[in-house]
Design an enzyme around this catalytic site. Structure first.
Site, PDB file in Angstrom:
ATOM      1  N   CYS A 102      -0.481   4.175   2.084  1.00 27.09           N
ATOM      2  CA  CYS A 102      -0.331   4.005   3.554  1.00 27.09           C
ATOM      3  C   CYS A 102       1.127   4.227   3.964  1.00 27.09           C
ATOM      4  CB  CYS A 102      -0.713   2.597   4.009  1.00 27.09           C
ATOM      5  SG  CYS A 102      -2.141   1.892   3.232  1.00 27.09           S
ATOM      6  N   ASP A 103       2.058   3.676   3.208  1.00 25.40           N
ATOM      7  CA  ASP A 103       3.450   3.598   3.676  1.00 25.40           C
ATOM      8  C   ASP A 103       4.446   4.457   2.901  1.00 25.40           C
ATOM      9  OD1 ASP A 103       2.554   1.686   5.487  1.00 25.40           O
ATOM     10  OD2 ASP A 103       2.855   0.049   4.075  1.00 25.40           O
TER      11      ASP A 103
ATOM     12  N   CYS B 299       0.833  -1.204   0.000  1.00 29.54           N
ATOM     13  CA  CYS B 299       0.000   0.000   0.000  1.00 29.54           C
ATOM     14  C   CYS B 299       0.870   1.259   0.000  1.00 29.54           C
ATOM     15  CB  CYS B 299      -0.916  -0.030   1.227  1.00 29.54           C
ATOM     16  SG  CYS B 299      -1.935   1.436   1.383  1.00 29.54           S
TER      17      CYS B 299
END
Ligand SMILES: Cc1cc2nc3c(=O)[nH]c(=O)nc-3n(C[C@H](O)[C@H](O)[C@H](O)COP(=O)(O)OP(=O)(O)OC[C@H]3O[C@@H](n4cnc5c(N)ncnc54)[C@H](O)[C@@H]3O)c2cc1C
Length: 307
Positions: free
Chosen positions: A137-138, A134
């Protein structure tokens, strides 16, 4: 909490949330259950440019808008992971989630898909310590660093472009000598000066100490291996349906997807499927939303007739 709902929707991705709007507007009593967060795969999508009405919107923003909309007409929402579904003799569906049990006349399965794993040494060991599925997200953890993206489809290229705006360098490792992604995405990726390609190659091992330091890739034509020094590995090699829990109902195809008719009905009366979990060609947000509308309408008709 109702004793028996007209409809229970399993999963709050775009398919489930659209079903919720259509069913609750038709005055059905509806419960939508989600095991993680409302949004589904949209939560791990950086930029969406192909959902009608939004020239550009982030996945988390679209998730929030859809979630607010999905509750507007009276759908109840609850967190909960459905672990099994049973069908009683009177055709009432019983859904089990931990120590809770929910009942409904009809069910829409909108459980979507989840990322496939590479299954190579280091992948699990460094999960959340350099290995990610992701970018949205990261990605921020890799600012000014270098990352490798595995894959050559739409998701891989979209997310590689997103990462290229945050990190110093993105290396895309792809098992073929050309990409599968849409042309518009390919062109954008080729224009980026900080995206490099390693063609005809598959990952064989992710290495590191506390976090990822490098990845070993093998050229499938020459069999040669080489080590790419990197801080992170983002994996986009496809998806698996989240349908294991429906196995005992006998409605899955050989790949775990669920076949339906044009009303999105399964072979079990009152059980419908919407979105990526369904056996179909194009898995996108707009097609998931489309499915959600049809499945809700079909569930409505089913409940009307079964009263
Ligand atoms: C990285 C990436 C980028 C993408 N980019 C785009 C794009 O630009 N444009 C586009 O149109 N599409 C894009 N897609 C595809 C799109 O996100 C999916 O097609 C769409 O989200 C499918 O919707 P869905 O509702 O069927 O399933 P999902 O979005 O997968 O949602 C299913 C939901 O069900 C929940 N669930 C699963 N099992 C259970 C259970 N047992 N109990 C309770 N809840 C459960 C899950 O937690 C999840 O929230 C992208 C996908 C990815 C991964």
């Amino acid at each position: 909490m109702k004793e028996i709902y007209d409809l229970i929707i399993i999963g709050a991705g775009p398919a489930g949330m659209t079903s919720s709007i259509y069913a609750s507007r038709a005055n059905m009593s509806v419960l939508m259950l989600e095991k993680k967060y409302p949004g589904g795969q949209m939560l791990s999508t950086a930029d969406i440019e192909n959902y009608t009405g939004y020239e550009e919107i982030s996945g988390p923003d679209l998730s929030e808008k859809m979630f607010e909309h999905s509750k507007k007409f009276g759908t109840e929402f609850a967190f909960g992971e459905i672990s099994s579904v049973e069908i009683e003799e009177n055709n009432i569906k019983v859904l089990n989630a931990g120590d809770k049990q929910y009942k409904a006349k009809s069910v829409i399965i909108a459980t979507g898909t989840e990322a496939k794993l590479l299954g190579i040494p280091g992948e699990q060991e460094f999960a959340s310590r350099g290995v990610s599925y992701c970018a949205v997200c990261d990605g921020a953890f890799f600012r000014n660093k270098e990352v490798v993206v595995i894959g050559g489809g739409d998701s891989a290229i979209e997310e590689a472009i997103y990462l290229s705006n945050i990190v110093n360098k993105v290396t895309i490792v792809h098992r073929r000598d050309e990409l599968r992604a849409q042309k518009i995405l390919q062109e954008r990726a080729f224009q980026k000066s900080n995206i490099e390609f390693v063609w005809d190659s598959i990952p064989v091992e992710i290495k590191g100490e506390r976090t990822v330091n490098s990845i070993i890739v093998k050229n499938v034509k020459t069999e040669e291996t080489k080590e790419i020094v990197t801080n992170g590995v983002f994996i986009y090699i496809g998806m698996n349906p989240q349908t294991e829990i429906f196995k005992d109902l006998g409605i899955l195809d050989n790949f775990g997807y669920i076949p339906t008719d044009e009303h999105l009905a399964t072979k079990l009366p009152g059980v419908f499927v919407a979105g990526d979990a369904r056996q179909k060609e194009i898995r996108q947000i707009v097609t998931a939303a489309n499915d959600g509308a049809i499945a809700a309408q079909s569930a409505y008709k089913y409940c009307e007739l079964s009263i």
